[in-house]
Design a protein around this motif. Structure first.
Motif, PDB file in Angstrom:
ATOM      1  N   GLN A  27       0.848  -1.337  -0.089  1.00 41.65           N
ATOM      2  CA  GLN A  27       0.058   0.016  -0.069  1.00 41.65           C
ATOM      3  C   GLN A  27       0.772   1.265  -0.113  1.00 41.65           C
ATOM      4  OE1 GLN A  27      -3.178   0.763  -0.203  1.00 41.65           O
ATOM      5  NE2 GLN A  27      -3.643  -1.959  -0.335  1.00 41.65           N
ATOM      6  N   PRO A  30      -1.829   7.813  -0.599  1.00 40.05           N
ATOM      7  CA  PRO A  30      -2.538   8.398  -1.493  1.00 40.05           C
ATOM      8  C   PRO A  30      -1.701   9.431  -2.220  1.00 40.05           C
ATOM      9  CG  PRO A  30      -3.817   8.825   0.445  1.00 40.05           C
ATOM     10  CD  PRO A  30      -2.485   7.924   0.749  1.00 40.05           C
ATOM     11  N   SER A 100      -1.102   8.720 -11.231  1.00 36.01           N
ATOM     12  CA  SER A 100      -1.245   8.316  -9.795  1.00 36.01           C
ATOM     13  C   SER A 100      -2.653   8.510  -9.162  1.00 36.01           C
ATOM     14  CB  SER A 100      -0.208   8.947  -8.770  1.00 36.01           C
ATOM     15  OG  SER A 100      -0.394  10.478  -8.878  1.00 36.01           O
ATOM     16  N   ARG A 101      -3.461   9.646  -9.831  1.00 37.25           N
ATOM     17  CA  ARG A 101      -4.437  10.128  -9.370  1.00 37.25           C
ATOM     18  C   ARG A 101      -5.726   9.656 -10.240  1.00 37.25           C
ATOM     19  NH1 ARG A 101      -5.120  16.375  -8.720  1.00 37.25           N
ATOM     20  NH2 ARG A 101      -6.752  15.776  -7.598  1.00 37.25           N
ATOM     21  N   LEU A 102      -5.483   8.541 -10.906  1.00 37.52           N
ATOM     22  CA  LEU A 102      -6.622   7.766 -11.774  1.00 37.52           C
ATOM     23  C   LEU A 102      -7.718   7.287 -10.771  1.00 37.52           C
ATOM     24  CD1 LEU A 102      -7.694   7.068 -14.450  1.00 37.52           C
ATOM     25  CD2 LEU A 102      -6.280   4.955 -14.504  1.00 37.52           C
ATOM     26  N   ARG A 103      -7.252   6.526  -9.801  1.00 33.75           N
ATOM     27  CA  ARG A 103      -8.191   5.783  -8.700  1.00 33.75           C
ATOM     28  C   ARG A 103      -8.944   6.849  -8.164  1.00 33.75           C
ATOM     29  NH1 ARG A 103      -8.756   4.810  -3.384  1.00 33.75           N
ATOM     30  NH2 ARG A 103      -9.793   2.632  -3.003  1.00 33.75           N
ATOM     31  N   GLU A 104      -8.399   7.980  -7.740  1.00 33.89           N
ATOM     32  CA  GLU A 104      -9.330   9.290  -7.269  1.00 33.89           C
ATOM     33  C   GLU A 104     -10.337   9.520  -8.089  1.00 33.89           C
ATOM     34  OE1 GLU A 104      -8.491  13.739  -5.932  1.00 33.89           O
ATOM     35  OE2 GLU A 104      -6.745  12.679  -6.516  1.00 33.89           O
ATOM     36  N   ASN A 106     -11.626   8.197 -10.592  1.00 37.61           N
ATOM     37  CA  ASN A 106     -12.521   6.907 -10.702  1.00 37.61           C
ATOM     38  C   ASN A 106     -13.633   6.885  -9.749  1.00 37.61           C
ATOM     39  OD1 ASN A 106     -13.747   4.247 -11.810  1.00 37.61           O
ATOM     40  ND2 ASN A 106     -12.716   3.552 -10.154  1.00 37.61           N
ATOM     41  N   ARG A 107     -13.207   6.964  -8.333  1.00 39.52           N
ATOM     42  CA  ARG A 107     -14.043   6.945  -7.086  1.00 39.52           C
ATOM     43  C   ARG A 107     -14.873   8.043  -7.039  1.00 39.52           C
ATOM     44  NH1 ARG A 107     -13.741   3.784  -2.697  1.00 39.52           N
ATOM     45  NH2 ARG A 107     -15.657   4.889  -2.594  1.00 39.52           N
ATOM     46  N   GLU A 110     -17.761   7.191  -9.663  1.00 43.99           N
ATOM     47  CA  GLU A 110     -18.595   6.069  -9.049  1.00 43.99           C
ATOM     48  C   GLU A 110     -19.550   6.792  -7.764  1.00 43.99           C
ATOM     49  OE1 GLU A 110     -15.815   3.042  -7.540  1.00 43.99           O
ATOM     50  OE2 GLU A 110     -15.713   2.480  -9.300  1.00 43.99           O
TER      51      GLU A 110
END
Length: 141
Positions: A27, A30, A100-104, A106-107, A110
């Motif tokens: 992990q 972020p 590195s901010r792709l997940r952020e 996406n969330r 969502e």
């Protein structure tokens, strides 16, 4: 045809599983919210926000407001390259952001856009400088 599809899926899964070493599974913190896209870390992300055509626009907008979509999207520090309405589809937004901010991103989508929109994501990269350099080189010959 079905067996080929299954074989491709298994191969893809195994390739991904082999890439997961302890270092890649660790992990990480972020990314900072102010991380800026640079030439060595930027990706383009095109998002299709396909609106629910079975509901009136006023209802969709009310749900987007209730879910906080307009406040959360796009997040600070993410560049909006283009934002178009595509009649019959919905909205098409292209963002430039650090990978590195792709997940952020996406969330956020969502949590705030689902319901009024169905989404499709197309991550890409900026090829224009390379393509233009190749064109210029070929034109010079």
């Amino acid at each position: 045809m079905r067996s080929i599809r299954l074989a491709l899926m298994v191969t893809t899964w195994l390739t991904g599983a082999c890439a997961l070493t302890p270092a890649t599974m660790a992990q990480t913190a972020p990314p900072p919210a102010n991380a800026a896209p640079t030439a060595d870390n930027a990706v383009l992300l095109t998002v299709f926000f396909k609106h629910d055509q079975s509901r009136p626009l006023s209802e969709l907008n009310a749900q987007l407001d209730k879910q906080g979509f307009r406040k959360a999207f796009p997040p600070a520090g993410v560049e909006v390259v283009s934002w178009y309405v595509m009649m019959g589809i919905g909205q098409v937004v292209t963002l430039r952001l650090p990978a590195s901010r792709l997940r952020e991103v996406n969330r956020i989508i969502e949590d705030t856009a689902w319901g009024p929109y169905r989404t499709e994501f197309y991550p890409t990269y900026d090829y224009k400088p390379v393509g233009m350099a190749e064109h210029d080189k070929a034109a010079a010959n």
